[in-house]
Design an enzyme around this catalytic site. Structure first.
Site, PDB file in Angstrom:
ATOM      1  N   ASP A  38      -5.851   6.229  -0.830  1.00  0.00           N
ATOM      2  CA  ASP A  38      -5.593   7.199   0.227  1.00  0.00           C
ATOM      3  C   ASP A  38      -4.646   8.300  -0.249  1.00  0.00           C
ATOM      4  OD1 ASP A  38      -3.485   5.397   0.024  1.00  0.00           O
ATOM      5  OD2 ASP A  38      -3.779   4.543   2.000  1.00  0.00           O
ATOM      6  N   HIS A  73      -2.709  -2.397   8.972  1.00  0.00           N
ATOM      7  CA  HIS A  73      -3.626  -1.441   8.347  1.00  0.00           C
ATOM      8  C   HIS A  73      -3.846  -1.763   6.874  1.00  0.00           C
ATOM      9  CE1 HIS A  73      -0.142   1.602   7.387  1.00  0.00           C
ATOM     10  NE2 HIS A  73      -0.418   0.933   6.298  1.00  0.00           N
ATOM     11  N   GLU A  81      -6.128   2.480  10.323  1.00  0.00           N
ATOM     12  CA  GLU A  81      -5.148   2.056  11.320  1.00  0.00           C
ATOM     13  C   GLU A  81      -5.837   1.225  12.414  1.00  0.00           C
ATOM     14  OE1 GLU A  81      -2.047   2.535  10.768  1.00  0.00           O
ATOM     15  OE2 GLU A  81      -1.432   4.636  10.744  1.00  0.00           O
ATOM     16  N   ASN A 134       1.467  -3.013  10.811  1.00  0.00           N
ATOM     17  CA  ASN A 134       0.533  -3.063  11.948  1.00  0.00           C
ATOM     18  C   ASN A 134      -0.837  -3.596  11.530  1.00  0.00           C
ATOM     19  OD1 ASN A 134      -0.625  -0.962  10.519  1.00  0.00           O
ATOM     20  ND2 ASN A 134      -0.317   0.604  12.098  1.00  0.00           N
TER      21      ASN A 134
HETATM   22  C1  F6R Z   1      -0.950   2.897   0.536  1.00  0.00           C
HETATM   23  C2  F6R Z   1      -1.713   1.999   1.413  1.00  0.00           C
HETATM   24  C3  F6R Z   1      -1.032   1.334   2.568  1.00  0.00           C
HETATM   25  C4  F6R Z   1       0.117   0.426   2.115  1.00  0.00           C
HETATM   26  C5  F6R Z   1       0.792  -0.234   3.317  1.00  0.00           C
HETATM   27  C6  F6R Z   1       1.964  -1.099   2.899  1.00  0.00           C
HETATM   28  O1  F6R Z   1      -1.772   3.405  -0.487  1.00  0.00           O
HETATM   29  O2  F6R Z   1      -2.869   1.824   1.197  1.00  0.00           O
HETATM   30  O3  F6R Z   1      -1.980   0.588   3.284  1.00  0.00           O
HETATM   31  O4  F6R Z   1      -0.380  -0.541   1.245  1.00  0.00           O
HETATM   32  O5  F6R Z   1       1.214   0.740   4.211  1.00  0.00           O
HETATM   33  O6  F6R Z   1       2.975  -0.290   2.401  1.00  0.00           O
HETATM   34  P1  F6R Z   1       4.327  -0.927   1.822  1.00  0.00           P
HETATM   35  O7  F6R Z   1       3.946  -1.607   0.540  1.00  0.00           O
HETATM   36  O8  F6R Z   1       5.223   0.260   1.579  1.00  0.00           O
HETATM   37  O9  F6R Z   1       4.843  -1.876   2.838  1.00  0.00           O
END
Ligand code: F6R
Length: 249
Positions: A71, A142, A147, A140
């Site tokens: 992303d 995702h 989301e 959450n």
């Molecule tokens: C980022 C992504 C997100 C993160 C998620 C967890 O490329 O795909 O889904 O993996 O938000 O983020 P952290 O590791 O910062 O808790």
């Protein structure tokens, strides 16, 4: 209880990172032309550091690997410290030998974002699809930036970020959630689930609740990571705090 997901629980975050880096390293050694799907975020930072070490000290080479990031934010370019492209240069690409032409990113500055999403899906298909997709999980539930919602989108798409997700990403934007872009581009649920192998990594007590729902809960668009339960070859790497609500310890 029978789990389709393979669950691996480690004592601490560093052990999670070492095990994940070892898995990626052996996959790359077995299949040098591997197509990797890669996440950003706090969680994989230690894994990328370990992969950089394996490259420097043990000659692990990514010279034939192909990468696709999950992303990217809309409206900022690769020189912005909050961009995922910038993050990947700092934490991974700057310290290993993936040739630049084999690194694939969504361009959040593209004039036509819908065409950019189609281009990305086409590039992934032309590369033969992902062999190994590494994922983090949002608090959450995702994955990528898919989301929680009433409906999930299959292919790469434009997404409006939830307020909580913008708060979670504020650190790279001067600590101000208002400065975090409102939109992002993300691989879709099918893009992710088509990977031949998935590994989701989660560490820290803050992830315990969504990890528990992902593993024990029903499949629901309200927790996109729950769809990993349908995958034939998916593993979840956890430290003890992230695994603390599971019935498997
Ligand atoms: C980022 C992504 C997100 C993160 C998620 C967890 O490329 O795909 O889904 O993996 O938000 O983020 P952290 O590791 O910062 O808790």
């Amino acid at each position: 209880m029978v789990f389709l997901l393979q669950i691996r629980i480690f004592d601490n975050e560093q052990q999670v990172a070492s095990a994940l880096a070892d898995h990626i390293a052996s996959a790359v050694r077995q299949q040098p032309g591997i197509v990797l799907g890669l996440p950003t975020g706090r969680t994989p930072i230690a894994t990328y550091a370990e992969l950089r070490r394996l490259h420097a000290e043990q000659g692990l080479s990514f010279a034939r690997a192909v990468t696709f990031n999950l992303d990217e934010f809309v409206g900022i370019d690769a020189s912005h410290p909050g961009s995922f492209r910038y993050y990947m240069e700092q934490h991974f690409f700057g310290g290993v030998d993936v040739p630049p032409e084999r690194i694939h990113f969504l361009n959040g500055m593209a004039k036509d974002l819908d065409t950019e999403c189609i281009r990305y899906e086409r590039d992934i298909a032309e590369a033969g699809g992902m062999d190994l997709q590494v994922l983090g999980i949002g608090g959450n539930g995702h994955i990528g930036f898919n989301e929680p919602a009433d409906e999930l989108i299959a292919s790469t798409h434009r997404v409006t970020l939830h307020a909580g997700t913008r708060r979670d990403n504020a650190a790279s934007f001067g600590g101000d959630p208002e400065r975090v872009p409102r939109e992002a581009l993300s691989m879709g649920m099918a893009t992710i689930l088509k990977a031949r192998m998935l590994i989701l990594v989660a560490t820290g007590a803050g992830k315990a609740r969504c990890v528990e729902r992902m593993i024990h809960g029903p499949l629901t668009t309200r927790l996109p990571a729950s769809f990993l339960q349908m995958h034939r070859s998916a593993a979840v790497y956890l430290d003890r705090p992230a695994a603390s609500l599971l019935a498997v310890e």
